[in-house]
Scaffold this motif. Structure first.
Motif, PDB file in Angstrom:
ATOM      1  N   ARG A 120       0.844  -1.213   0.000  1.00 14.89           N
ATOM      2  CA  ARG A 120       0.000   0.000   0.000  1.00 14.89           C
ATOM      3  C   ARG A 120       0.872   1.254   0.000  1.00 14.89           C
ATOM      4  O   ARG A 120       0.587   2.227  -0.702  1.00 14.89           O
ATOM      5  CB  ARG A 120      -0.926   0.001   1.224  1.00 14.89           C
ATOM      6  CG  ARG A 120      -2.015  -1.056   1.166  1.00 14.89           C
ATOM      7  CD  ARG A 120      -3.071  -0.838   2.257  1.00 14.89           C
ATOM      8  NE  ARG A 120      -3.915  -2.014   2.377  1.00 14.89           N
ATOM      9  CZ  ARG A 120      -3.727  -2.997   3.263  1.00 14.89           C
ATOM     10  NH1 ARG A 120      -2.736  -2.919   4.132  1.00 14.89           N
ATOM     11  NH2 ARG A 120      -4.528  -4.040   3.289  1.00 14.89           N
ATOM     12  N   VAL A 180       2.347   1.942  -3.415  1.00 13.78           N
ATOM     13  CA  VAL A 180       1.363   2.579  -4.305  1.00 13.78           C
ATOM     14  C   VAL A 180       1.237   4.065  -3.961  1.00 13.78           C
ATOM     15  O   VAL A 180       1.212   4.929  -4.850  1.00 13.78           O
ATOM     16  CB  VAL A 180       0.003   1.849  -4.215  1.00 13.78           C
ATOM     17  CG1 VAL A 180      -1.115   2.667  -4.848  1.00 13.78           C
ATOM     18  CG2 VAL A 180       0.106   0.479  -4.891  1.00 13.78           C
ATOM     19  N   ALA A 181       1.216   4.357  -2.666  1.00 15.46           N
ATOM     20  CA  ALA A 181       1.127   5.766  -2.241  1.00 15.46           C
ATOM     21  C   ALA A 181       2.356   6.552  -2.690  1.00 15.46           C
ATOM     22  O   ALA A 181       2.272   7.750  -2.983  1.00 15.46           O
ATOM     23  CB  ALA A 181       0.972   5.845  -0.723  1.00 15.46           C
ATOM     24  N   ASP A 239       3.528   2.533 -10.463  1.00 17.57           N
ATOM     25  CA  ASP A 239       2.576   2.587 -11.581  1.00 17.57           C
ATOM     26  C   ASP A 239       1.786   1.287 -11.721  1.00 17.57           C
ATOM     27  O   ASP A 239       0.717   1.261 -12.321  1.00 17.57           O
ATOM     28  CB  ASP A 239       3.331   2.800 -12.898  1.00 17.57           C
ATOM     29  CG  ASP A 239       4.222   4.022 -12.866  1.00 17.57           C
ATOM     30  OD1 ASP A 239       3.678   5.133 -12.918  1.00 17.57           O
ATOM     31  OD2 ASP A 239       5.467   3.864 -12.785  1.00 17.57           O
ATOM     32  N   LEU A 289      -5.914  -4.002  -4.863  1.00 17.52           N
ATOM     33  CA  LEU A 289      -5.144  -2.771  -4.680  1.00 17.52           C
ATOM     34  C   LEU A 289      -5.048  -2.000  -6.008  1.00 17.52           C
ATOM     35  O   LEU A 289      -5.215  -0.772  -6.046  1.00 17.52           O
ATOM     36  CB  LEU A 289      -3.736  -3.136  -4.172  1.00 17.52           C
ATOM     37  CG  LEU A 289      -2.805  -1.995  -3.792  1.00 17.52           C
ATOM     38  CD1 LEU A 289      -3.394  -1.142  -2.674  1.00 17.52           C
ATOM     39  CD2 LEU A 289      -1.431  -2.550  -3.363  1.00 17.52           C
ATOM     40  N   ALA A 290      -4.806  -2.740  -7.086  1.00 17.67           N
ATOM     41  CA  ALA A 290      -4.708  -2.096  -8.395  1.00 17.67           C
ATOM     42  C   ALA A 290      -6.051  -1.481  -8.797  1.00 17.67           C
ATOM     43  O   ALA A 290      -6.106  -0.344  -9.288  1.00 17.67           O
ATOM     44  CB  ALA A 290      -4.244  -3.110  -9.443  1.00 17.67           C
ATOM     45  N   GLU A 350      -8.454  -0.481  -6.901  1.00 17.59           N
ATOM     46  CA  GLU A 350      -8.766   0.652  -6.022  1.00 17.59           C
ATOM     47  C   GLU A 350      -8.089   1.935  -6.502  1.00 17.59           C
ATOM     48  O   GLU A 350      -8.647   3.033  -6.386  1.00 17.59           O
ATOM     49  CB  GLU A 350      -8.280   0.298  -4.596  1.00 17.59           C
ATOM     50  CG  GLU A 350      -8.667   1.297  -3.532  1.00 17.59           C
ATOM     51  CD  GLU A 350      -7.992   0.974  -2.193  1.00 17.59           C
ATOM     52  OE1 GLU A 350      -7.888   1.879  -1.354  1.00 17.59           O
ATOM     53  OE2 GLU A 350      -7.558  -0.189  -2.005  1.00 17.59           O
ATOM     54  N   HIS A 351      -6.879   1.804  -7.059  1.00 17.42           N
ATOM     55  CA  HIS A 351      -6.110   2.984  -7.459  1.00 17.42           C
ATOM     56  C   HIS A 351      -6.037   3.172  -8.973  1.00 17.42           C
ATOM     57  O   HIS A 351      -5.301   4.035  -9.458  1.00 17.42           O
ATOM     58  CB  HIS A 351      -4.693   2.902  -6.880  1.00 17.42           C
ATOM     59  CG  HIS A 351      -4.674   2.954  -5.379  1.00 17.42           C
ATOM     60  ND1 HIS A 351      -4.646   4.136  -4.677  1.00 17.42           N
ATOM     61  CD2 HIS A 351      -4.730   1.955  -4.452  1.00 17.42           C
ATOM     62  CE1 HIS A 351      -4.657   3.873  -3.378  1.00 17.42           C
ATOM     63  NE2 HIS A 351      -4.714   2.563  -3.215  1.00 17.42           N
ATOM     64  N   GLY A 352      -6.771   2.347  -9.732  1.00 12.53           N
ATOM     65  CA  GLY A 352      -6.776   2.489 -11.197  1.00 12.53           C
ATOM     66  C   GLY A 352      -5.431   2.149 -11.816  1.00 12.53           C
ATOM     67  O   GLY A 352      -5.049   2.731 -12.836  1.00 12.53           O
ATOM     68  N   LEU A 353      -4.694   1.222 -11.220  1.00 15.73           N
ATOM     69  CA  LEU A 353      -3.368   0.862 -11.724  1.00 15.73           C
ATOM     70  C   LEU A 353      -3.412  -0.450 -12.516  1.00 15.73           C
ATOM     71  O   LEU A 353      -4.374  -1.205 -12.448  1.00 15.73           O
ATOM     72  CB  LEU A 353      -2.385   0.713 -10.554  1.00 15.73           C
ATOM     73  CG  LEU A 353      -2.210   1.950  -9.668  1.00 15.73           C
ATOM     74  CD1 LEU A 353      -1.238   1.641  -8.527  1.00 15.73           C
ATOM     75  CD2 LEU A 353      -1.693   3.129 -10.498  1.00 15.73           C
TER      76      LEU A 353
END
Ligand code: FE2
Length: 423
Positions: A162, A165-166, A170, A195-196, A198-201
């Motif tokens: 996490r 990502v913060a 990418d 996780l991807a 959630e963050h559009g990755l």
């Protein structure tokens, strides 16, 4: 008036020598007068090479703190665990920048690097994130949060992912075959996808990099991709266990990979030396099922994986060298297959990375690679140097072709390794 005209260029789609016009950093249909003209003399021009899989945090550490005597994966992991204690931001940046310069010289203008995030301070990721900003406009760098020692099996692994990502990763990675149990492996894949999403990755997972035919996490990746509607945004890397699956399982799995639209990356250099180490003969090759995947319509790319690190002591960052090895180990010596190998280091990885402004076409960016060879087969055969590399119409790398002379029947003669019939 053009800024630049490249005369006598051959391309994969148009092998007859022809001009390419460049204006304002882009390719144009117009081939009128130009401020500068370069005669390519029939050399092959392609869009830039794209490196979809490398570990820039580990490059150029071979022999530190000690050499890998057996050459095995496990000795490599033990040596890396010792080396990683000395990691500093400056150390990572210096080595990665040198490797990226080698890649640029080889025509690579976009790179996806996996970065080990099993470090409470995330030094490697911080270093490469700085480099990513410094190199913007020169090389596009994508960073994958890669948990070398697992997400569930490493203390605080989920929080480190996490945090990565913060910090600006990418792409989200995982290493399910390295988790403590099959169930943990499945959960780690689901964690990475959540996780991807959630963050559009995007997602790129080291998956089934083992000779164990029971390692079956690509099927979980395909299922998660289908369920979450992430087609086109997910890559499965290595997948060497697929080499050892029974034919019935492989058939079903490849169907699901195609349905999910997964991108696949094979790494012929590292896996040629790391896999099959428990076999006494015949020794398995340990590469994924490239041709069967391609026959099913799956996008497969070639990665370099390592340059001079504890796992692979060789290499100089040239995707063409990896393609040359796959031509042999993947039985890809057919005429159309040699050309496909060039696609596997250019357009195929560009699609896997989601590069939007890419390709050799009128209106497209004047990002070009000129091989010192006339055809794809010659480029591979000679692992030909990149005569020129252009970014936005400007030459960013230039290699003087080697000139070899021999004494032949009493006089000097030049050898260029091309057939006399090649114009
Ligand atoms: Fe890898």
């Amino acid at each position: 008036m053009l800024d630049l005209r490249l005369d006598n260029a051959r391309t994969l789609d148009d092998p007859a020598p022809h001009p390419i016009g460049i204006r304002d950093g882009r390719i144009t249909d117009d081939v009128a007068a130009a401020r500068e003209v370069i005669d390519l003399g029939g050399r092959l021009v392609t869009p830039p090479l794209v490196e979809p899989h490398i570990h820039l945090d580990a490059v150029l550490t071979v022999g530190q703190p000690r050499p890998n005597v057996t050459g095995s994966l496990f000795e490599g992991i033990a040596i890396w665990a010792e080396r990683v204690r000395d990691l500093t931001i400056e150390d990572v940046k210096e080595r990665a920048a040198e490797a990226l310069r080698w890649q640029l010289a080889n025509g690579v203008l976009a790179v996806r690097s996996h970065v080990d995030v099993c470090d409470p301070q995330l030094k490697a990721l911080r270093a490469l994130a700085e480099l990513r900003e410094e190199l913007r406009g020169t090389i596009e760098l994508q960073l994958v949060a890669f948990p070398q020692q697992g997400i569930l099996g490493f203390p605080g692994g989920e929080d480190l992912m996490r945090e990565a990502v913060a910090l600006g990763a990418d792409v989200v990675g995982a290493i399910p075959h390295y988790e403590l149990t099959r169930e943990d492996g499945v959960e780690s894949v689901r964690f990475a996808f959540a996780l991807a999403a959630e963050h559009g990755l995007r997602v790129d997972i080291h998956c089934d990099e083992t000779d164990d035919e029971h390692s079956r996490f690509v099927e979980v990746m395909a299922a998660e991709t289908i369920r979450r509607g992430l087609t086109g945004r997910v890559t499965a890397s290595h997948t060497t266990a697929m080499h050892s699956y029974n034919a019935a399982y492989a058939y079903r799995l490849i169907g699901n990979i195609a349905r999910a639209g997964l991108h696949m990356v094979t790494n012929p250099l590292d896996n040629a030396v790391l896999q099959g180490r428990f076999d006494t003969g015949p020794v398995r090759r340990g590469h994924t099922r490239v041709k069967q995947l391609q026959e099913a319509g799956v996008n497969v790319s070639i990665g370099h994986d390592s340059i001079m690190d504890p796992w692979y002591p060789l290499g100089y960052g040239d995707p063409l060298q990896a393609a040359f090895v796959l031509a042999h180990l993947g039985h890809m010596s057919g005429d159309a297959e040699l050309r496909r190998l060039i696609d596997m280091i250019t357009v195929n990885p560009a699609a896997a990375l989601g590069l939007d402004d890419y390709g050799l076409r009128p209106g497209g960016p004047a990002d070009l690679v000129v091989f010192d060879a006339p055809t794809p087969a010659d480029a591979l055969r000679l692992i030909s140097p990149r005569y020129l590399v252009l970014r936005a119409g400007a030459v960013v790398a230039r290699t003087e072709p080697a000139r070899t002379t021999i004494s032949w029947a009493g006089s000097a003669r030049t050898v260029d390794y091309l057939r006399p019939s090649t114009p």
